[in-house]
Motif scaffolding. Structure first.
Motif: not given
Length: 140
Positions: A71-73, A117-122
């Motif tokens: 999970q890296a933005p 939801e609300g965060a960087a995807g995996l």
């Protein structure tokens, strides 16, 4: 005394420990993924052995699995690819796990992008790892 199967799985887990990602064994996927990524070793299935007689030997192609999650933005694909390559290098550096296995080989991952939801995807994949080994007893 641990079984051959457990000794080999523990050696595989130890082989993955130096990687930059957090390496767990048979754990539940945590709520947060470390910035360096996550690898969960699943024991998998030994399958049906081929048997030779005189003396009896059980030859397994045990299919363990590595669940790999990043999970890296920024540049998730590169982070995932780097971690997969590091796993390949770790396995290639000792294909017998110190002489415990006849051979260890990973199969190609099938990556998937998972929205959060609300965060960087995996970015995640399951990598089958085939452990070729033999024992005198299927329970040993």
């Amino acid at each position: 005394m641990p079984t051959t199967r457990e000794t080999i799985l523990a050696a595989l887990h130890a082989r993955l420990q130096p990687l930059p990602a957090l390496v767990l064994r048979d754990e539940v996927l945590p709520e947060r993924i470390p910035p360096s990524g996550l690898i969960i070793l699943r024991d998998g299935q030994p399958g049906e052995p081929e048997v030779t007689l005189s003396p009896p030997r059980y030859h397994y192609q045990h299919r363990a699995e590595l669940e790999v999650v990043v999970q890296a933005p920024n540049d998730r694909a590169t982070a995932f690819d780097t971690l997969i390559a590091a796993i390949g290098t770790a396995l290639e550096s000792d294909r017998t796990l110190g002489g415990l296995c006849d051979w260890v080989e990973a199969e190609a991952p099938q990556p998937a992008d998972l929205p959060v939801e609300g965060a960087a995807g995996l970015k995640a994949a399951v990598i089958p790892v085939v452990l070729h080994y033999s024992t005198d007893d299927p329970l040993a």
